[in-house]
Scaffold this motif. Structure first.
Motif, PDB file in Angstrom:
ATOM      1  N   ALA A 176      52.867 -26.106 -23.506  1.00  0.00           N
ATOM      2  CA  ALA A 176      53.093 -27.136 -22.498  1.00  0.00           C
ATOM      3  C   ALA A 176      53.073 -26.526 -21.111  1.00  0.00           C
ATOM      4  O   ALA A 176      53.552 -25.407 -20.906  1.00  0.00           O
ATOM      5  CB  ALA A 176      54.436 -27.827 -22.740  1.00  0.00           C
ATOM      6  N   GLY A 177      52.519 -27.245 -20.163  1.00  0.00           N
ATOM      7  CA  GLY A 177      52.487 -26.755 -18.792  1.00  0.00           C
ATOM      8  C   GLY A 177      51.974 -27.801 -17.841  1.00  0.00           C
ATOM      9  O   GLY A 177      51.486 -28.863 -18.243  1.00  0.00           O
ATOM     10  N   ASP A 178      52.072 -27.477 -16.552  1.00  0.00           N
ATOM     11  CA  ASP A 178      51.594 -28.372 -15.495  1.00  0.00           C
ATOM     12  C   ASP A 178      50.151 -28.100 -15.105  1.00  0.00           C
ATOM     13  O   ASP A 178      49.487 -28.978 -14.553  1.00  0.00           O
ATOM     14  CB  ASP A 178      52.473 -28.214 -14.247  1.00  0.00           C
ATOM     15  N   ASP A 179      49.675 -26.899 -15.347  1.00  0.00           N
ATOM     16  CA  ASP A 179      48.348 -26.473 -14.896  1.00  0.00           C
ATOM     17  C   ASP A 179      47.371 -26.498 -16.072  1.00  0.00           C
ATOM     18  O   ASP A 179      47.536 -25.746 -17.027  1.00  0.00           O
ATOM     19  CB  ASP A 179      48.443 -25.056 -14.325  1.00  0.00           C
ATOM     20  N   PRO A 180      46.337 -27.349 -16.015  1.00  0.00           N
ATOM     21  CA  PRO A 180      45.424 -27.469 -17.155  1.00  0.00           C
ATOM     22  C   PRO A 180      44.738 -26.157 -17.528  1.00  0.00           C
ATOM     23  O   PRO A 180      44.561 -25.864 -18.722  1.00  0.00           O
ATOM     24  CB  PRO A 180      44.398 -28.509 -16.688  1.00  0.00           C
ATOM     25  N   GLU A 181      44.341 -25.359 -16.538  1.00  0.00           N
ATOM     26  CA  GLU A 181      43.662 -24.105 -16.849  1.00  0.00           C
ATOM     27  C   GLU A 181      44.595 -23.128 -17.556  1.00  0.00           C
ATOM     28  O   GLU A 181      44.192 -22.438 -18.498  1.00  0.00           O
ATOM     29  CB  GLU A 181      43.095 -23.480 -15.572  1.00  0.00           C
ATOM     30  N   ALA A 182      45.844 -23.062 -17.106  1.00  0.00           N
ATOM     31  CA  ALA A 182      46.801 -22.170 -17.744  1.00  0.00           C
ATOM     32  C   ALA A 182      47.093 -22.621 -19.170  1.00  0.00           C
ATOM     33  O   ALA A 182      47.190 -21.799 -20.092  1.00  0.00           O
ATOM     34  CB  ALA A 182      48.093 -22.112 -16.930  1.00  0.00           C
ATOM     35  N   VAL A 183      47.231 -23.922 -19.368  1.00  0.00           N
ATOM     36  CA  VAL A 183      47.488 -24.447 -20.711  1.00  0.00           C
ATOM     37  C   VAL A 183      46.327 -24.113 -21.641  1.00  0.00           C
ATOM     38  O   VAL A 183      46.534 -23.676 -22.783  1.00  0.00           O
ATOM     39  CB  VAL A 183      47.749 -25.966 -20.655  1.00  0.00           C
ATOM     40  N   GLU A 184      45.110 -24.281 -21.163  1.00  0.00           N
ATOM     41  CA  GLU A 184      43.943 -23.971 -21.999  1.00  0.00           C
ATOM     42  C   GLU A 184      43.830 -22.481 -22.270  1.00  0.00           C
ATOM     43  O   GLU A 184      43.432 -22.052 -23.362  1.00  0.00           O
ATOM     44  CB  GLU A 184      42.664 -24.506 -21.344  1.00  0.00           C
ATOM     45  N   LEU A 185      44.182 -21.661 -21.293  1.00  0.00           N
ATOM     46  CA  LEU A 185      44.159 -20.209 -21.485  1.00  0.00           C
ATOM     47  C   LEU A 185      45.105 -19.805 -22.606  1.00  0.00           C
ATOM     48  O   LEU A 185      44.740 -19.031 -23.506  1.00  0.00           O
ATOM     49  CB  LEU A 185      44.553 -19.499 -20.188  1.00  0.00           C
ATOM     50  N   ILE A 186      46.318 -20.325 -22.580  1.00  0.00           N
ATOM     51  CA  ILE A 186      47.291 -19.949 -23.597  1.00  0.00           C
ATOM     52  C   ILE A 186      46.945 -20.594 -24.935  1.00  0.00           C
ATOM     53  O   ILE A 186      47.211 -20.012 -25.993  1.00  0.00           O
ATOM     54  CB  ILE A 186      48.720 -20.295 -23.148  1.00  0.00           C
TER      55      ILE A 186
END
Length: 213
Positions: free
Chosen positions: A158-168
Motif C-alpha cells: 500500500a502507498g500513495d505513490d503509484p510508481e513506488a507501489v509498482e516497484l515494490i
C-alpha cells in the motif's frame, strides 16, 4: 537490449524479520545491506549463516547506498532514526504497532492514522509504502512459490505513490509472492493487526475478496 539495474536494498533491523528478508531478497538476486543498531561486526557472524550474501553495514551507510530501505526494526527504535537519512528513498514499512506486545507508544497513539501513515509523516523526504508486515517472519522463507503456482500466497503493498507501489509489487513477485496493490497508504490499514488479511495465508483472489469485503 539492456536490462535495467536492480535496486539496492537496505534492511534496517537484524532481529527476527530483517535477516529473513535479507535472505529471500539476496536469493531473488538483489544486492542487500543489513544493519542493526550498532557496529556491523556484531551481526557479521550470524548473517554469514542466515544470509551470507547480505552485507552488514552501519545503518547510515546502508541507507546511503540504497535505493529501497526496509524498516524491520523494533517499533520503539523508529523514533531515534534521523529522517534526513531517508530523503529520496523508497521506504518499506514492515513494522506493526501492537500495544499488547510493544506496550503503549505515544508516537503511534493516533486513532486517525495508521502506523505507516505516522512513519510517512515522520519521513517527509521519503516515499513510504507498507508491505511484508502481515506475514510472520517464520513464514517469509517457506511460503515462497514460483509464479503461477496454484498455492502462491498473496501479499499486499500500500502507498500513495503509484510508481513506488509498482516497484515494490515487482519485488514481492520476484521474491515469490503474488502482489496486491492498494492505494492510497491509508488502505494499508487493512494489513495491520486486526485487519482482514493480517496473518492470513491467502491466494490472490481470496486476498482481494477479503480486502473488498
Amino acid at each position: 537490449m539492456t536490462t535495467a539495474p536492480q535496486p539496492h536494498i537496505a534492511v534496517l533491523g537484524a532481529g527476527h524479520t530483517g535477516p529473513i528478508l535479507a535472505k529471500v531478497l539476496t536469493e531473488a538476486g538483489y544486492a542487500v545491506s543489513i544493519a542493526a543498531s550498532g557496529d556491523p561486526d556484531r551481526i557479521a557472524l550470524i548473517m554469514s549463516f542466515l544470509a551470507p550474501d547480505a552485507k552488514p553495514r552501519w545503518a547510515a551507510d546502508a541507507v546511503a547506498e540504497s535505493d529501497i530501505v526496509i524498516l524491520a526494526l523494533p517499533l520503539h527504535r523508529f523514533g531515534a532514526l534521523d529522517p534526513a537519512w531517508f530523503t529520496g528513498k523508497t521506504v518499506i514499512d514492515t513494522m506493526n504497532y501492537w500495544p499488547p506486545v510493544d506496550g503503549v507508544q505515544d508516537l503511534f497513539e493516533d486513532p486517525d492514522r495508521g502506523s505507516s501513515e505516522i512513519v510517512r509523516d515522520r519521513l517527509p523526504g521519503a516515499t513510504v509504502v507498507k508491505s511484508f508486515n502481515h506475514i510472520g517472519y517464520h513464514e517469509l522463507d517457506d511460503a515462497r512459490r514460483p509464479a503461477g503456482a496454484p498455492d502462491r500466497r498473496a501479499l499486499g503493498v500500500a502507498g500513495d505513490d503509484p510508481e513506488a507501489v509498482e516497484l515494490i509489487a515487482t519485488v514481492l513477485d520476484r521474491v515469490g509472492y503474488d502482489p496486491i496493490t492498494l492505494m492510497p497508504l491509508t488502505a494499508g490499514r487493512a494489513l495491520q493487526p486486526g485487519g482482514p488479511v493480517f496473518g492470513a495465508d491467502l491466494t490472490q483472489d481470496r486476498f482481494a475478496e477479503e480486502i473488498a469485503s
